[in-house]
Design an enzyme around this catalytic site. Structure first.
Site, PDB file in Angstrom:
ATOM      1  N   CYS A 134       0.868  -1.311   0.064  1.00  0.00           N
ATOM      2  CA  CYS A 134       0.055   0.061  -0.010  1.00  0.00           C
ATOM      3  C   CYS A 134       0.964   1.315  -0.042  1.00  0.00           C
ATOM      4  CB  CYS A 134      -0.951  -0.080   1.310  1.00  0.00           C
ATOM      5  SG  CYS A 134      -2.315   0.983   1.000  1.00  0.00           S
ATOM      6  N   HIS A 191      -3.464  -5.871   1.102  1.00  0.00           N
ATOM      7  CA  HIS A 191      -2.996  -5.998   2.458  1.00  0.00           C
ATOM      8  C   HIS A 191      -2.659  -7.192   2.771  1.00  0.00           C
ATOM      9  CE1 HIS A 191      -2.418  -1.594   3.967  1.00  0.00           C
ATOM     10  NE2 HIS A 191      -3.548  -1.457   3.012  1.00  0.00           N
ATOM     11  N   GLU A 236      -0.858  -8.581   5.025  1.00  0.00           N
ATOM     12  CA  GLU A 236      -0.790  -8.636   6.575  1.00  0.00           C
ATOM     13  C   GLU A 236      -2.448  -8.592   7.280  1.00  0.00           C
ATOM     14  OE1 GLU A 236      -0.569  -5.903   4.818  1.00  0.00           O
ATOM     15  OE2 GLU A 236      -0.917  -4.269   6.052  1.00  0.00           O
TER      16      GLU A 236
END
Lengths: 759, 229
Positions: free
Chosen positions: B86, B203, B205
């Site tokens: 990002c 994302h 994560e």
């Protein structure tokens, strides 16, 4: 103060009487001015006058609301005991606490929606991290006028944009909330923001200026001319000249706020900060006098030590500036550098502007010249309070006694259902929450769109659930009952997630309290809310009052928004509202028994979205509520979730049972076949907003255990039908009344707000 | 092996990346302050999401001048693995460690949602545990995620297998409707020439536990671990 630390002048220069038009312009009346003179024993300086005007405004001093707010038990205990903190603190076990507060930013958002809403988020976050709590979630409760009006679309677009701009940047997930649309909010939007934070209970920070001799440090942004008298602006009605108030609105810098969060939490860990307070309304004035008053100390500051954006600012402007992203920290003497170093690392100012004293006075110097010398307590705790007149409004009997007997059954129930699903108040708020980062911090385990947001507590099995609720129309039709329903619905939403209610923060939005009918609404709402919060064992721990939400054209519905926090002991035992799969039983858990007359008749449509959308009426009595019956429903739902019986649970609220079923289908992308037995017409059976009802789905083999629980808790279980297919089909007393493809329901529900905003 | 998560002022997914590495991958990990110049103890650097320097001026435009960025450049030149997620992707593009640029979304609004991406390269250090065409469900959250590059660069990316991920529907079809931000050729993630620097808007994560709605992000993170060890 001079170079050797000695004070310059020790008394305020001779003062002269302030002309009435000057103090009235600042918001003080003649009696209040006389009181200032009596407290000081002389006429105030211009700076002092500004400090009193802002601290004694309704926004800061709660001069009208305080006597009524004492109905809230914890509030009463706090002001009679140790004083109020910035946010309420709730012990969730395991050594952790949750700090929670909600606040309004209605007036600024009405004239400058983007910055008004953005700084609302910034302000509420500071209330949380000033307690040493890391903000872990935000919600917002919003109200706008009809989206057909371009001004309302502008306000909606930019309020949401402002919340996204600020909340996304600071890295706190915006996990839920609510949005209602009604003409009464036209030009007078409500922007209520709620934040919760997580803190170890042994690391809570307090807003107290302890220890005379300790340095007072201003950290964060520089001070500018923005937002001067913002609190005073919030304490008058909006009018044609409100546009000129735009300079009263503060400007937010979320990047600085993010750094301020990290720096503050890091600095608090050192243990060298003995007290800390954020700066919101009334800026340095409020934070100096409140921290001193709470500790029973005084404070001496020099405005020339405050880092300024413009050097030419006067003491008056510096003391009243509401520049954002600033905090006042009281630091242990000798450790100034240890604390300052951390703020500097994060690129922030940290300037010593004075020190704590023991004389109970706030001394404000402009270099050598003493410009204010006032008792801290007189500003912070001794704002005059008023017992305002109340009078039952004339409209009440008229709307409550409205004869609903001419309300005919509609020709086409499918059309009505689609219309209700497309009503912006009921429609999907995806357009809103997609603009918010609702996942950052990776703890959001129930995403927006369900009955409540669920955020896990990392490192434990626990999670918290949070919801905001208030149906303003109910409160307009019956303030006492409407406020109780807001609390009951919040607790019901939490139960549907598997969470037990713990505490409430409120945001009480009303018109001009100096009008007896408005103050009557206010008192009734607070009475209802206080009683319901005690009953549902979710005491009010913090909150905010916003008056003067009216324009020459309209006064808002009384809107006492309830923000409720619940606890889930085991995050694996949580529940969401959408149907999960084909072939499951759909049942209704209901607090009313079949003999209860209030359960279903034409009058039960009172206050409904159905009457509003189909007939253009805001009349009748809100649906009945018996809190004991309501609570039994919560207990039954919680027990069923705890025993892992339920696949889904969804509360019945706006739009009634048919809407709750449709939402379960749309979000789960699965159809349902339903058969209702009713002793009333189909319209009331489908669309009445009868309280104390929850739609659940479950595998058939778990039904018998659910029936046992229902018996234990004395609630009714009615099997309504089954999930499956690609349509929602509903029969009432064996008559088919609804048959719509899920795809069409979905389009009506999901498409409504985006298409309204593309006009 | 050791991960370093770089913290710029305004990073806000640094902790999420840190927890994903520590708790899910169970690998050693440090935060690396943006003024650090020695990165020799790390095997992989993560430039996390967020709003470095408030995204003021232009996303990533200020962060690329942070002191740590010249060390990141050297680290990458020596072949170290770098992943920008990002805002991290935006910074790597601004620093010219990756080609192209990230423009404001064509919707002109921030978008946060779960969506699907298709794995286009299954041999890179970041995706070798996936198979080509595999559909991953991973969220996005950005205001400026519209990937753009010049046509000759796009051709080069395609020819050299440097497109990592493309936005797609749940069945893996790369369609206009599944493109959330107007990215050219539905590109969601790219590689540098040597294959050791990756950038992606989704994302991973955030998709590391079923509790959070998906575990598909773990495959990307675990690919890195396996490649290094």
């Amino acid at each position: 103060m001079s170079a050797n630390g000695e004070l310059g002048s020790r008394t305020v220069r001779e003062t002269i009487p302030i002309p009435p038009e000057v103090y009235r312009e600042m918001g003080l009346n003649d009696e209040e001015y006389r009181r200032v003179v009596a407290v000081l024993g002389r006429h105030p300086t211009y700076t002092e006058l500004g400090m009193y005007a802002v601290m004694w405004s309704e926004h800061c001093g709660y001069k009208f609301s305080r006597p009524i707010l004492k109905l809230f038990r914890k509030y009463r205990e706090a002001i009679e005991g140790s004083g109020l903190e910035n946010a309420g603190l709730i012990d969730i076990g395991g050594g952790f606490g949750i700090a929670m507060k909600m606040e309004s930013h209605n007036h600024p958002s009405a004239v400058e929606p983007f910055q008004g809403a953005a700084t609302g988020v910034g302000g509420i976050l500071r209330d949380i991290f000033t307690m040493g709590a890391r903000p872990i979630a935000c919600l917002n409760s919003l109200r706008f006028g009809n989206l057909d009006d371009p001004r309302n679309r502008y306000l909606f677009e930019h309020v949401v944009g402002g919340i996204a701009f600020y909340g996304n940047c600071v890295g706190v997930p915006t996990v839920g909330g609510e949005v209602y649309f009604d003409d009464c909010y036209s030009g007078n939007p409500l922007v209520n923001v709620l934040s919760v934070g997580l803190v170890r209970l042994d690391e809570v920070a307090f807003a107290r200026a302890c220890g005379p001799g300790n340095p007072v440090m201003l950290v964060g942004s520089r001070t500018g001319r923005d937002g001067i008298h913002g609190a005073t602006f919030a304490s008058v009605e909006l009018g044609p000249d409100s546009e000129s108030r735009r300079p009263n609105v503060q400007i937010g810098d979320p990047f600085t706020e993010k750094c301020l969060i990290e720096a503050t939490l890091e600095a608090l860990k050192t243990g060298y900060i003995v007290g800390i307070q954020d700066m919101g309304a009334a800026g340095i004035t409020c934070s100096t006098c409140e921290t001193a008053a709470k500790a029973g100390t005084g404070m001496r500051i020099d405005v020339r030590k405050v880092p300024l954006r413009e050097k030419s600012m006067t003491p008056y402007e510096i003391m009243l500036s509401e520049s954002q992203e600033r905090m006042l920290a009281i630091v242990q003497k000798g450790h100034e550098n240890d604390v300052a170093r951390i703020f500097t690392k994060w690129g922030l100012n940290a300037s010593i502007i004075g020190e704590v004293t023991d004389d109970g006075l706030v001394h404000v110097y402009d270099g050598d010249e003493l410009v204010a010398q006032v008792p801290a307590k007189s500003l912070a705790e001794e704002a005059p309070t008023y017992e305002l007149d109340t009078e039952e409004p004339d409209y009440l009997r008229r709307v409550q006694d409205y004869d609903l007997s001419h309300i005919h059954e509609p020709d086409d129930y499918n059309e009505v259902l689609l219309k209700l699903l497309g009503s912006p108040t009921i429609a999907s708020k995806e357009w809103v929450y997609e603009q918010y980062d609702h996942m950052v911090q990776t703890n959001t385990v129930v995403l927006p769109g369900s009955d409540a947001a669920v955020v896990r507590i990392r490192g434990t099995k626990k999670a918290i659930a949070i919801t905001t609720d208030c149906n303003g129309r109910y409160c307009y039709l019956d303030p006492y009952l409407g406020a109780q329903i807001a609390v009951a619905e919040a607790a019901r939403n939490l139960a549907c997630c598997g969470a037990k209610p713990m505490a409430v923060t409120d945001c009480l939005n009303f018109g001009n309290p100096e009008k007896p009918e408005v103050f009557w609404q206010f008192r009734k709402c607070v009475e209802g809310m206080a009683e319901a919060c005690e009953f549902f064992e979710a005491p009010v721990v913090s909150g905010n009052v916003s008056f003067y939400n009216e324009t020459p054209d309209a006064v808002i519905y009384p809107t006492p928004v309830v923000g409720m926090l619940g606890l889930i002991e085991d995050v694996e035992k949580r529940c969401t509202s959408e149907f999960k799969r084909e072939g499951e039983i759909i049942a209704l858990i209901c607090g009313w028994s079949t003999n209860d007359e209030s359960r279903c008749d034409l009058n039960s449509l009172g206050g409904s979205e159905y009457l509003k959308i189909v007939h253009g009426l805001a009349v009748g009595k809100p649906p009945a509520l018996l809190m004991e019956k309501e609570k039994r429903v919560h207990r039954a739902v919680l027990k069923a979730i705890d025993e892992l019986l339920l696949s889904s649970a969804h509360d019945c609220s706006e739009g009634g049972l048919a809407t709750a079923l449709a939402e379960g289908c749309i979000m789960g992308d699965v159809g349902a076949k339903i058969s209702l037995i009713a002793n009333c017409g189909p319209a009331a059976a489908l669309f009445a907003e009868t309280q104390s009802r929850v739609v659940v789905s479950l595998p058939i083999e778990k039904l018998s255990r659910l029936r046992e629980i229902a018996e234990e808790e004395q609630v009714q279980i009615t099997v309504l039908g089954k999930t499956g297919g690609d349509k929602l089909e509903i029969k009432v007393n064996d008559e088919p009344v609804i048959s719509v493809k899920i795809k069409d329901l979905s389009e009506a529900w999901r498409g409504s707000i985006p298409s309204a905003m593309e006009k | 092996m050791k991960f370093g998560v770089i913290q710029f002022p305004g990073s806000n997914c640094d902790q999420d990346a840190y927890f994903a590495v520590r708790d899910i991958l169970q690998q050693p990990v440090d935060y690396v302050w943006h003024q650090e110049s020695n990165l020799s103890k790390y095997d992989c650097l993560i430039l996390p999401g967020g709003f470095s320097y408030g995204d003021y001026l232009r996303t990533g435009a200020i962060a690329r001048f942070s002191p740590v960025m010249s060390a990141v450049q050297e680290f990458a030149d020596r072949g170290g693995l770098v992943i920008g997620i990002c805002n991290g992707f935006q910074i790597l593009c601004e620093a010219h460690l990756l080609p192209g640029a990230l423009l404001p979304n064509n919707t002109l609004r921030f978008r946060c949602k779960y969506l699907h991406v298709r794995v286009e390269n299954d041999s890179s250090s970041f995706t070798h545990l996936c198979h080509r065409g595999q559909v991953l469900r991973i969220p996005i959250a950005h205001h400026s995620g519209c990937y753009y590059c010049e046509p000759d660069v796009l051709k080069e990316l395609e020819n050299k297998d440097r497109i990592l991920l493309r936005y797609c529907d749940r069945d893996g079809n790369v369609t206009e409707e599944s493109n959330p931000n107007g990215s050219i050729s539905n590109i969601a993630g790219v590689l540098n020439e040597h294959g050791n620097v990756a950038g992606m808007m989704p994302h991973p994560e955030r998709a590391v536990e079923s509790l959070l709605g998906s575990e598909d992000g773990v495959i990307i993170l675990r690919s890195i671990v396996e490649r290094i060890s």
